[in-house]
Design an enzyme around this catalytic site. Structure first.
Site, PDB file in Angstrom:
ATOM      1  N   MET A  11       7.425  -1.877  21.861  1.00 33.03           N
ATOM      2  CA  MET A  11       8.816  -2.170  22.229  1.00 33.03           C
ATOM      3  C   MET A  11       9.581  -2.843  21.083  1.00 33.03           C
ATOM      4  SD  MET A  11       9.457  -0.983  25.177  1.00 33.03           S
ATOM      5  CE  MET A  11      10.821  -1.828  25.933  1.00 33.03           C
ATOM      6  N   LYS A 187      11.602  -5.855  39.519  1.00 36.32           N
ATOM      7  CA  LYS A 187      10.762  -5.093  38.590  1.00 36.32           C
ATOM      8  C   LYS A 187       9.319  -5.592  38.643  1.00 36.32           C
ATOM      9  CE  LYS A 187      10.350  -3.165  33.994  1.00 36.32           C
ATOM     10  NZ  LYS A 187      10.441  -3.380  32.552  1.00 36.32           N
ATOM     11  N   ASN A 195       0.556  -1.675  38.394  1.00 37.18           N
ATOM     12  CA  ASN A 195      -0.292  -2.017  37.243  1.00 37.18           C
ATOM     13  C   ASN A 195      -1.707  -2.383  37.662  1.00 37.18           C
ATOM     14  OD1 ASN A 195       0.909  -1.871  34.527  1.00 37.18           O
ATOM     15  ND2 ASN A 195       2.495  -3.156  35.389  1.00 37.18           N
TER      16      ASN A 195
HETATM   17  P1  NAD Z   1       2.363  -3.929  22.549  1.00 36.49           P
HETATM   18  O1  NAD Z   1       0.976  -4.111  23.036  1.00 36.49           O
HETATM   19  O2  NAD Z   1       2.709  -2.603  21.964  1.00 36.49           O
HETATM   20  O3  NAD Z   1       2.706  -5.035  21.463  1.00 36.49           O
HETATM   21  C1  NAD Z   1       2.571  -6.399  21.757  1.00 36.49           C
HETATM   22  C2  NAD Z   1       1.817  -7.075  20.626  1.00 36.49           C
HETATM   23  O4  NAD Z   1       0.453  -6.613  20.612  1.00 36.49           O
HETATM   24  C3  NAD Z   1       2.393  -6.783  19.242  1.00 36.49           C
HETATM   25  O5  NAD Z   1       2.315  -7.972  18.500  1.00 36.49           O
HETATM   26  C4  NAD Z   1       1.461  -5.723  18.701  1.00 36.49           C
HETATM   27  O6  NAD Z   1       1.403  -5.689  17.296  1.00 36.49           O
HETATM   28  C5  NAD Z   1       0.146  -6.147  19.296  1.00 36.49           C
HETATM   29  N1  NAD Z   1      -0.799  -5.020  19.378  1.00 36.49           N
HETATM   30  C6  NAD Z   1      -0.560  -3.798  19.913  1.00 36.49           C
HETATM   31  N2  NAD Z   1      -1.663  -3.014  19.801  1.00 36.49           N
HETATM   32  C7  NAD Z   1      -2.596  -3.773  19.182  1.00 36.49           C
HETATM   33  C8  NAD Z   1      -3.936  -3.518  18.768  1.00 36.49           C
HETATM   34  N3  NAD Z   1      -4.537  -2.355  18.986  1.00 36.49           N
HETATM   35  N4  NAD Z   1      -4.603  -4.511  18.153  1.00 36.49           N
HETATM   36  C9  NAD Z   1      -4.012  -5.712  17.917  1.00 36.49           C
HETATM   37  N5  NAD Z   1      -2.739  -6.015  18.300  1.00 36.49           N
HETATM   38  C10 NAD Z   1      -2.041  -5.047  18.912  1.00 36.49           C
HETATM   39  O7  NAD Z   1       3.318  -4.336  23.750  1.00 36.49           O
HETATM   40  P2  NAD Z   1       4.678  -3.648  24.221  1.00 36.49           P
HETATM   41  O8  NAD Z   1       4.358  -2.420  24.977  1.00 36.49           O
HETATM   42  O9  NAD Z   1       5.593  -3.597  23.080  1.00 36.49           O
HETATM   43  O10 NAD Z   1       5.169  -4.717  25.300  1.00 36.49           O
HETATM   44  C11 NAD Z   1       5.822  -5.942  24.951  1.00 36.49           C
HETATM   45  C12 NAD Z   1       6.365  -6.544  26.239  1.00 36.49           C
HETATM   46  O11 NAD Z   1       7.349  -5.646  26.795  1.00 36.49           O
HETATM   47  C13 NAD Z   1       5.321  -6.729  27.342  1.00 36.49           C
HETATM   48  O12 NAD Z   1       5.645  -7.861  28.119  1.00 36.49           O
HETATM   49  C14 NAD Z   1       5.464  -5.471  28.187  1.00 36.49           C
HETATM   50  O13 NAD Z   1       5.018  -5.659  29.512  1.00 36.49           O
HETATM   51  C15 NAD Z   1       6.975  -5.282  28.121  1.00 36.49           C
HETATM   52  N6  NAD Z   1       7.449  -3.913  28.344  1.00 36.49           N
HETATM   53  C16 NAD Z   1       6.823  -2.846  27.765  1.00 36.49           C
HETATM   54  C17 NAD Z   1       7.318  -1.563  27.978  1.00 36.49           C
HETATM   55  C18 NAD Z   1       6.696  -0.359  27.321  1.00 36.49           C
HETATM   56  O14 NAD Z   1       7.081   0.772  27.635  1.00 36.49           O
HETATM   57  N7  NAD Z   1       5.778  -0.509  26.362  1.00 36.49           N
HETATM   58  C19 NAD Z   1       8.448  -1.384  28.782  1.00 36.49           C
HETATM   59  C20 NAD Z   1       9.083  -2.503  29.337  1.00 36.49           C
HETATM   60  C21 NAD Z   1       8.573  -3.771  29.112  1.00 36.49           C
END
Ligand code: NAD
Length: 312
Positions: A11, A187, A195
């Protein structure tokens, strides 16, 4: 505008790309070294609505944020369990004017943010945008979305509206809402049912909907969320929320998808945000003297699954 995206996973990358394209000075901040290295050396690779693009965008490790360069806006996009550490690491970028916007899924993040940011500068919201990680430095961004947000600080409505305009100017389709807690709880009811249940049962949302206990489980969990919300002066329309949640079962719309928690835990063996969704309802339930047995049990089941899979 100088905008930092604190948490540049799926995101954060989407928002970073769109806000930079919209003419802002964007800095991504993240804790995953491999991801930061990949973006610094090869750029951020994105499949953007089917088109492969590479975006040069500044990124730095959160542990290396020592500058006292202040940001106009910081958008928080860590996973919930990473939020506090991120805020500790970026404190030096927060001035008295910096607006901090939290769009994480889950309930009660303001309790953490308040420790680092004056209430008058905190904005919270929800987003219907989506994004997925494809590996270090690579994201998949598909479809459209929207944002709803509101100020937490009294008298900061104009600030919230200006923030929504700033985001919309980059195509992020944001609007100010005067009852954001209702929207966040609504939400959270989707996340608090789909989930955890799909993760523990290892099934997509349509598959969950085909089971005989699905309706009862969804209704009971939504009612637990509603009882807790009521204590916070958020009066959920339970029937409407249940209908909204059950629309996820529809195989012709989104039912064939696995919720993000399933992808995090079952597919990628990563820790889940369960403590900030059903777990938050359990904690608040204890605080308010309300029984939340389904949320308690679902939280325990997801933690047990994390442990069975050896996820740390
Ligand atoms: P994400 O897991 O993609 O990223 C979050 C963090 O985790 C980042 O710092 C990222 O670099 C790290 N990360 C990701 N994969 C990793 C790995 N394999 N190893 C180590 N670190 C890793 O999370 P997101 O999907 O961007 O979600 C962020 C927030 O937004 C959360 O609260 C989520 O619930 C919310 N959200 C997500 C979505 C969606 O579609 N992804 C939609 C709405 C809300």
């Amino acid at each position: 505008m100088k905008i930092a995206i604190a948490g540049a996973g799926a995101m954060g990358s989407r928002f970073g790309i769109m806000l930079q394209k919209g003419g802002n000075e964007v800095l991504l901040i993240d804790g995953w070294k491999e991801h930061v290295d990949a973006i610094q050396t090869k750029g951020l690779q994105a499949n953007f609505n089917g088109e492969d693009i590479t975006v040069n965008i500044p990124i730095m490790l959160q542990s290396e944020v020592h500058s006292d360069e202040k940001m106009d806006v910081i958008i928080l996009f860590t996973k919930a369990m990473q939020l506090e550490k991120m805020l500790q690491d970026i404190t030096c970028m927060i001035s008295k004017q910096t607006k901090v916007l939290c769009l994480l899924n889950g309930i009660g993040h303001e309790d953490v943010i308040e420790k680092f940011v004056p209430m008058q500068n905190i904005y919270i919201g929800n987003t219907m945008w989506t994004a997925g990680m494809e590996g270090a430095g690579k994201v998949k961004l598909f479809g459209n979305g929207s944002i709803e947000l509101q100020n937490l600080g009294k008298g900061q409505e104009e600030g919230a509206k200006a923030l929504a305009e700033l985001l919309s100017a980059s195509g992020l389709n944001a609007k100010y809402l005067d009852n954001i807690h209702y929207s966040i709880y609504r939400k959270a009811c989707v996340n608090g049912t789909m989930n955890g249940l799909c993760t523990v049962l290892d099934v997509n949302m349509a598959g969950l909907g085909l089971t005989t206990p699905a309706n009862d489980m969804v209704e009971t969990i939504v009612k637990e969320f509603a009882s807790v919300a009521e204590k916070e002066d958020v009066h959920l329309d339970i029937e409407e929320v249940i209908t909204h949640v059950k629309s996820c079962f529809n195989a012709e719309t989104i039912g064939m998808h696995y919720p993000s928690m399933h992808q995090d835990l079952i597919k990628n063996h990563r820790l889940t945000e369960i403590d900030y969704i059903n777990g938050a309802i359990s904690r608040k339930g204890r605080k308010y003297g309300i029984a939340t047995p389904y949320c308690d049990f679902l939280t325990q089941l997801v933690h047990a699954k994390e442990q069975i899979l050896g996820v740390k």
